[in-house]
Scaffold this motif. Structure first.
Motif, PDB file in Angstrom:
ATOM      1  N   LYS B  85      -1.556   5.316   5.254  1.00  0.00           N
ATOM      2  CA  LYS B  85      -2.374   6.528   5.179  1.00  0.00           C
ATOM      3  C   LYS B  85      -3.265   6.608   3.940  1.00  0.00           C
ATOM      4  O   LYS B  85      -4.413   7.000   4.062  1.00  0.00           O
ATOM      5  N   PHE B  88      -6.833   5.226   4.109  1.00  0.00           N
ATOM      6  CA  PHE B  88      -7.869   5.931   4.860  1.00  0.00           C
ATOM      7  C   PHE B  88      -8.127   7.331   4.316  1.00  0.00           C
ATOM      8  O   PHE B  88      -8.831   8.104   4.931  1.00  0.00           O
ATOM      9  N   ASP B  89      -7.517   7.638   3.179  1.00  0.00           N
ATOM     10  CA  ASP B  89      -7.608   9.002   2.659  1.00  0.00           C
ATOM     11  C   ASP B  89      -8.839   9.141   1.773  1.00  0.00           C
ATOM     12  O   ASP B  89      -8.833   8.718   0.615  1.00  0.00           O
ATOM     13  N   ILE B  90      -9.900   9.716   2.314  1.00  0.00           N
ATOM     14  CA  ILE B  90     -11.130   9.954   1.551  1.00  0.00           C
ATOM     15  C   ILE B  90     -11.461  11.428   1.661  1.00  0.00           C
ATOM     16  O   ILE B  90     -11.485  11.993   2.753  1.00  0.00           O
TER      17      ILE B  90
END
Lengths: 218, 265
Positions: B85, B88-90
Motif C-alpha cells: 500500500k 501507491f500512497d500519493i
C-alpha cells in the motif's frame, strides 16, 4: 468369493447433516437382484415456492434506479446520488456493453471478445489501483457497474461513427472520452473520499475509455 | 547478489522504505530451515554429499541458486497487502509531475552530487507503462492490416511494454554493483525512465519528421539520468561504469526499435 468394500466406502465419505434432507422423503424398494435399497425423493413445498418475490426484484433489476443512474451519468456536474454506493447493479453495464458490441457489429467488426478482455483487464487494474491508493475499500462489482454506466457516451460515439463522416467523429472523440472519465472519476472520488487525488483517480479511468474509443474509431 | 545495506542509518526520520532490512537474518533462517530438513529426512550418502555441496555453493554469493532463493525471500515480503500500500500512497498529484520532470532532467546532478532517493512510488510507473501500451496500440491501428486479429494487437502492445519494464529492472538489479537499493526502488526508477519513450512516440505519432530527433533527445536524456543515478548511488565507482553503460545502451537502443518497428509511413 465376493470382496467386501464396506471398509473402503465408509472411510472417505462423511455423514451428511440432517438439515440437508428436510424436503426429502426416503423410499425403500427392492433391486432386480433382490437386494434392499433406498433412494431419496424431493418433496415440493408449493406454499413456500409461490410466495417468493418476482424475478426481476430477486435478480436486483430496478428500472427506476437504472434510469436515475443514467441521468446522473449524463449530468456529471450534478451532485452524485448514492445509488452507486447501495447496490452494485450489473444489468445496466451488460446492456451498455452489448449495445457497444452491436454498434461495432453494424460497422462490420466482431469485437465481442475484445470488449470482454479489455473490460476485465481494465476493471481489475482500476480495482487494484484504487484499493491500494485509498484507505477505504471498494468492491469489484461496484467498479464494473460504475465503469459500465459511464460507458454511455462511448456508445453514443460508436453510434455516431455509423452515420457521420470521419472528420466530425475525430472532433467528437476527446469530448466523449473526457465526459465519461469525468463522470466516473467523480463517482469514485465520492465513494472513496479522496478529493485531493481526483486527477490520479481519473487517469486509469481515462486510459480504460481511450481503449474503447480507439476500438470505435478504427 | 549485492547485499542491501542501510542507505541512511544516521537519520532519525527514517521512513518505512529506508528502514533497515536484515537480509542476513533471513538468509540465516533459511539456512537453518535447510539444516533442519536434512536432519529430519536423512538421504542417501551420494545425495547428502550433493546437498552439502549445494549448501557450500549457496554460501558463496555467485551462484544462481542463492539468487533465486533471495528473490523468493524478497517476494515473500510483499505477500501482505499492507506492505504494498505505501508504494501507491500519493496525496498530491504534483508529486508525480515532479518525478516525471525529474526523469528527463539529468542536469540536477551537476550541482548536487550527493543524491539520496528519499521517496518513490509505483503508481507512476504502472500508469506510464499502460500509456506506452496505449500509444503502441494506436500506432499499430494506424499502420497495420485490418484483417489482423484484434486481441493479437492488444496483447502485443501490453506484453512488450510490461516485459521490457520488468526485464530491464531485473538487469539493472543484477548489474548494479555497490548500489544499495531495494528492487522496488529500481522498478520505480526504470518505470519513470519509460516516460521518455511515451513522449517520443506521442511526438512521432503527431508528426513523423520530428520522430528521429525526439528519440535522440528524450531517449538520451532518460539514459543519461539512469547512468548518472547508478554512478552516484554506487559505493564502488570503478566497477559500476561498464555495467551502467550496458544498461543505458539497452535503454537507448530500445527506443529506436519501438520507433522504427511500430511507427511507419
Amino acid at each position: 468369493m465376493q470382496p467386501n468394500f464396506g471398509d473402503f466406502y465408509e472411510a472417505p465419505y462423511q455423514k451428511t447433516p440432517q438439515n440437508r434432507f428436510q424436503n426429502t422423503d426416503r423410499v425403500f424398494f427392492q433391486d432386480s437382484l433382490g437386494q434392499n435399497r433406498t433412494t431419496s425423493t424431493t418433496r415440493l413445498d408449493f406454499d413456500q415456492d409461490f410466495n417468493e418475490p418476482p424475478l426481476l426484484e430477486e435478480l436486483g433489476i430496478n428500472f427506476s434506479h437504472i434510469y436515475k443512474k443514467i441521468l446522473s451519468v449524463l449530468n456529471p456536474f450534478k451532485r452524485v446520488d448514492h445509488f452507486f454506493l447501495q447496490d452494485s447493479d450489473l444489468a445496466g453495464p451488460l446492456l451498455f456493453f452489448s449495445l457497444l458490441g452491436f454498434c461495432f457489429l453494424l460497422s462490420g467488426k466482431i469485437h465481442f471478445g475484445y470488449i470482454y478482455g479489455v473490460g476485465t483487464l481494465g476493471n481489475l487494474l482500476i480495482y487494484f489501483v484504487l484499493n491500494l491508493m485509498s484507505t477505504e475499500q471498494i468492491n469489484l462489482y461496484q467498479t464494473i457497474s460504475i465503469t459500465g454506466y459511464c460507458l454511455l457516451p462511448l456508445v453514443i460515439l460508436a453510434f455516431c461513427r455509423l452515420l457521420l463522416p470521419f472528420g466530425f467523429v475525430f472532433i467528437l472523440v476527446p469530448v466523449c472520452i473526457l465526459w465519461s472519465s469525468y463522470a466516473a472519476s467523480t463517482i469514485f472520488v465520492e465513494i472513496l473520499e479522496m478529493k485531493e487525488q481526483k486527477w490520479l483517480v481519473g487517469y486509469p479511468v481515462f486510459l480504460f475509455f481511450t481503449c474503447f474509443a480507439i476500438m470505435a474509431v478504427f | 547478489m549485492t547485499t542491501n545495506q542501510n542507505d541512511n542509518e544516521n537519520d532519525n526520520d527514517v521512513e518505512w522504505f529506508n528502514a533497515p532490512v536484515n537480509h542476513q537474518h533471513l538468509e540465516q533462517s533459511n539456512q537453518n530451515q535447510n539444516q533442519n530438513q536434512n536432519q529430519n529426512y536423512p538421504q542417501n550418502p551420494e545425495l547428502s554429499n550433493f546437498s552439502n555441496e549445494m549448501n557450500e555453493k549457496t554460501d558463496s554469493n555467485s551462484s544462481f541458486v542463492s539468487m533465486f532463493r533471495t528473490t523468493k525471500i524478497k517476494l515473500n515480503e510483499y505477500r501482505d497487502i499492507n506492505k504494498v500500500k505505501p508504494l501507491f500512497d500519493i496525496n498530491n498529484p504534483k508529486e508525480v509531475l515532479e518525478r516525471l520532470v525529474e526523469s528527463i532532467n539529468p542536469f540536477r546532478f551537476i550541482n548536487n552530487k550527493n543524491i539520496k532517493i528519499e521517496s518513490f512510488d509505483l503508481y507512476g510507473p504502472v500508469m506510464i507503462v499502460f500509456t506506452l501500451a496505449m500509444l503502441l496500440l494506436f500506432a499499430m491501428k494506424l499502420t497495420f492490416n485490418k484483417n489482423e486479429l484484434e486481441f493479437f494487437v492488444l496483447g502485443k502492445a501490453i506484453s512488450i511494454s510490461f516485459t521490457y519494464w520488468i526485464i530491464f529492472s531485473v538487469i539493472v538489479n543484477f548489474l548494479a554493483f555497490g548500489v544499495t537499493l531495494k528492487f522496488t526502488t529500481i522498478m520505480s526508477i526504470t518505470g519513470y525512465s519509460i516516460f521518455g519513450y511515451c513522449l517520443t512516440l506521442a511526438i512521432s505519432l503527431v508528426n513523423n519528421s520530428f520522430g528521429f530527433l525526439s528519440a535522440i533527445i528524450f531517449g538520451g536524456l532518460s539514459t543519461a539520468k539512469i547512468f548518472l543515478t547508478l554512478f552516484f548511488l554506487s559505493n564502488q565507482k570503478e566497477k559500476i561504469v561498464a555495467p551502467a553503460g550496458i544498461c543505458s545502451l539497452i535503454h537507448f537502443i530500445f527506443i529506436f526499435y519501438l520507433k522504427f518497428a511500430f511507427i511507419k509511413k
